[in-house]
Design a protein around this motif. Structure first.
Motif, PDB file in Angstrom:
ATOM      1  N   GLU A 187      39.886 -50.150 -69.045  1.00  0.00           N
ATOM      2  CA  GLU A 187      40.007 -51.575 -68.726  1.00  0.00           C
ATOM      3  C   GLU A 187      41.059 -52.292 -69.602  1.00  0.00           C
ATOM      4  O   GLU A 187      41.015 -52.201 -70.837  1.00  0.00           O
ATOM      5  CB  GLU A 187      38.619 -52.240 -68.907  1.00  0.00           C
ATOM      6  N   PHE A 210      29.611 -54.547 -57.464  1.00  0.00           N
ATOM      7  CA  PHE A 210      30.795 -55.231 -58.003  1.00  0.00           C
ATOM      8  C   PHE A 210      32.058 -54.633 -57.375  1.00  0.00           C
ATOM      9  O   PHE A 210      32.218 -53.423 -57.306  1.00  0.00           O
ATOM     10  CB  PHE A 210      30.847 -55.112 -59.529  1.00  0.00           C
ATOM     11  N   LEU A 216      34.641 -50.605 -69.261  1.00  0.00           N
ATOM     12  CA  LEU A 216      34.361 -52.019 -68.994  1.00  0.00           C
ATOM     13  C   LEU A 216      34.488 -52.948 -70.208  1.00  0.00           C
ATOM     14  O   LEU A 216      34.874 -54.110 -70.074  1.00  0.00           O
ATOM     15  CB  LEU A 216      32.925 -52.129 -68.433  1.00  0.00           C
TER      16      LEU A 216
HETATM   17  C1  GP9 Z   1      34.169 -54.851 -63.051  1.00  0.00           C
HETATM   18  C2  GP9 Z   1      35.268 -54.274 -63.855  1.00  0.00           C
HETATM   19  C3  GP9 Z   1      36.308 -55.300 -64.191  1.00  0.00           C
HETATM   20  O1  GP9 Z   1      33.225 -53.912 -62.623  1.00  0.00           O
HETATM   21  O2  GP9 Z   1      35.798 -53.133 -63.293  1.00  0.00           O
HETATM   22  O3  GP9 Z   1      37.006 -55.706 -63.091  1.00  0.00           O
HETATM   23  P1  GP9 Z   1      38.251 -56.736 -63.212  1.00  0.00           P
HETATM   24  O4  GP9 Z   1      37.643 -58.098 -63.455  1.00  0.00           O
HETATM   25  O5  GP9 Z   1      39.121 -56.284 -64.351  1.00  0.00           O
HETATM   26  O6  GP9 Z   1      38.910 -56.622 -61.907  1.00  0.00           O
END
Ligand code: GP9
Length: 385
Positions: A38, A132, A192
């Motif tokens: 991330e 998500f 994350l």
């Molecule tokens: C959410 C994570 C972050 O599950 O992968 O997503 P983003 O906000 O960076 O698109």
């Protein structure tokens, strides 16, 4: 299909290499661990803050493996999910909204499906809610047999950090899940914790960022260092279990985390002014690192590449048939003359050439991405239940 092929040909800007980067099929039959880190950006790799390495784990992987210095994110409004879309399917994201929400059940030309054809187990892991970015709906369309989301992890409340499960707990428990997978496998791990606003609790900070402490940049360094540290623990565990001999690890950044608002802090940290063009070329790329015991010496690639090029390149390295549609190039055998970048935060199209100069810059220009939208729509024939 003809129309798409014509469009693709007209966009072709790749030139053949004299020799492939790696021997085609070098990783055939090995497990593939794809780690989407991330908000990880290239400009922190090999760098220090307050006399300490920001990414010691990644630095060691770079020193012994293959790494790209000019690999660019091409994500749009779907952020992290666009990175997954790009990397696994070699498709550009849609110009508006999230591709994962707008087209969850099309027949994606996914790398995971090609691995499956070769008898691989295909699994995705992420410490957030399954819904998500609509991942729970999209992953089956991308050929993933199983998605371990936050509900598949233990002691989640105790290990909550930022948006979901801490990367510490994520990596620790994912090792156990990986042990249970039939081999060979391809596993997609999405981290994350290093998500904006990059706030690591005081007692969990693992680096003293000195003068940058309590600034946006300092927070960014702390959270990147946090995930890098637990990635290191994860790899150590796999090593101890003897899994690394059979496994290729790929780590890449999904999108930027430090934007132009923070440019002055970056200038202060590295002690020099940064022009607009330098910002676009040097401070927007993300790492792409490959680690494997099959790599006998480090290979540091400076050619320009984009996330769109990942799937066709991995197909070549793993000896998979080159029959699946891809909008990117196989970087193992071709060099991009330039790469289209789509930046979700400013909606601009930037073209960066092999000389790493911006050759074209158009705010709010999305024309090339129409190809993806047509391609995705054309797949509606294959809509499943
Ligand atoms: C959410 C994570 C972050 O599950 O992968 O997503 P983003 O906000 O960076 O698109």
């Amino acid at each position: 299909k003809e129309e798409i092929n014509e469009l693709l040909a007209s966009e072709d800007r790749a030139v053949p290499r004299e020799d492939p980067l790696l021997m085609p099929g070098l990783f055939e039959g090995k497990n593939l661990l794809m780690i989407q880190f991330e908000s990880l950006q290239q400009f922190v790799i090999g760098q220090e803050v307050n006399g300490q390495e920001i990414t010691p784990t990644l630095n060691r992987l770079v020193e012994s493996g293959l790494s790209f210095e000019n690999y660019y994110p091409q994500t749009a409004e779907g952020n992290s999910s666009d990175a997954e879309l790009l990397v696994f399917n070699s498709l550009y994201p849609l110009k508006e909204g999230s591709t994962f929400f707008r087209y969850p059940m099309v027949d994606y030309p996914s790398l995971a499906k090609d691995f499956k054809e070769e008898g691989y187990t295909t699994t995705a892991f992420h410490g957030d809610e399954g819904t998500f970015w609509n991942r729970d709906a999209v992953y089956p369309s991308m050929g993933f047999d199983r998605y371990y989301d936050i509900d598949d992890y233990e002691d989640v409340e105790e290990h909550a950090l930022g948006m979901g499960l801490s990367d510490e707990a994520f990596f620790e428990q994912t090792v156990n899940h990986l042990q249970e997978l039939p081999k060979p496998y391809v596993a997609s791990l999405i981290t994350l914790t290093s998500h904006t606003p990059f706030l690591i609790p005081e007692d969990e900070k693992l680096i003293n960022t000195g003068e940058t402490k309590h600034t946006s940049l300092g927070n960014y360094f702390e959270s990147i260092h946090y995930t890098d540290h637990y990635l290191g623990e994860f790899l150590k565990k796999l090593e101890e279990e003897g899994q690394m001999e059979d496994t290729v690890v790929v780590v890449y950044g999904d999108h930027n985390g430090v934007f132009k608002e923070t440019k002055s802090e970056v200038e202060q940290w590295n002690g020099r002014a940064i022009t607009e063009e330098q910002w676009r070329t040097d401070f927007t790329s993300v790492p792409f690192i490959v680690s494997s015991t099959d790599l006998k010496k480090p290979l540091h690639v400076t050619d320009v590449a984009g996330q769109i090029d990942t799937a066709p390149t991995l197909r070549d390295w793993f000896g998979l048939p080159d029959e699946t549609t891809a909008l990117g190039h196989n970087i193992n055998r071709f060099m991009n003359e330039d790469v289209f970048l789509l930046r979700g935060d400013y909606g601009e199209r930037i073209v960066i050439g092999q000389d790493r100069k911006v050759t074209d810059y158009q705010p709010g220009h999305f024309e090339t991405l129409e190809v993806s939208e047509r391609l995705i729509k054309s797949n509606f024939n294959h809509l499943s239940e």
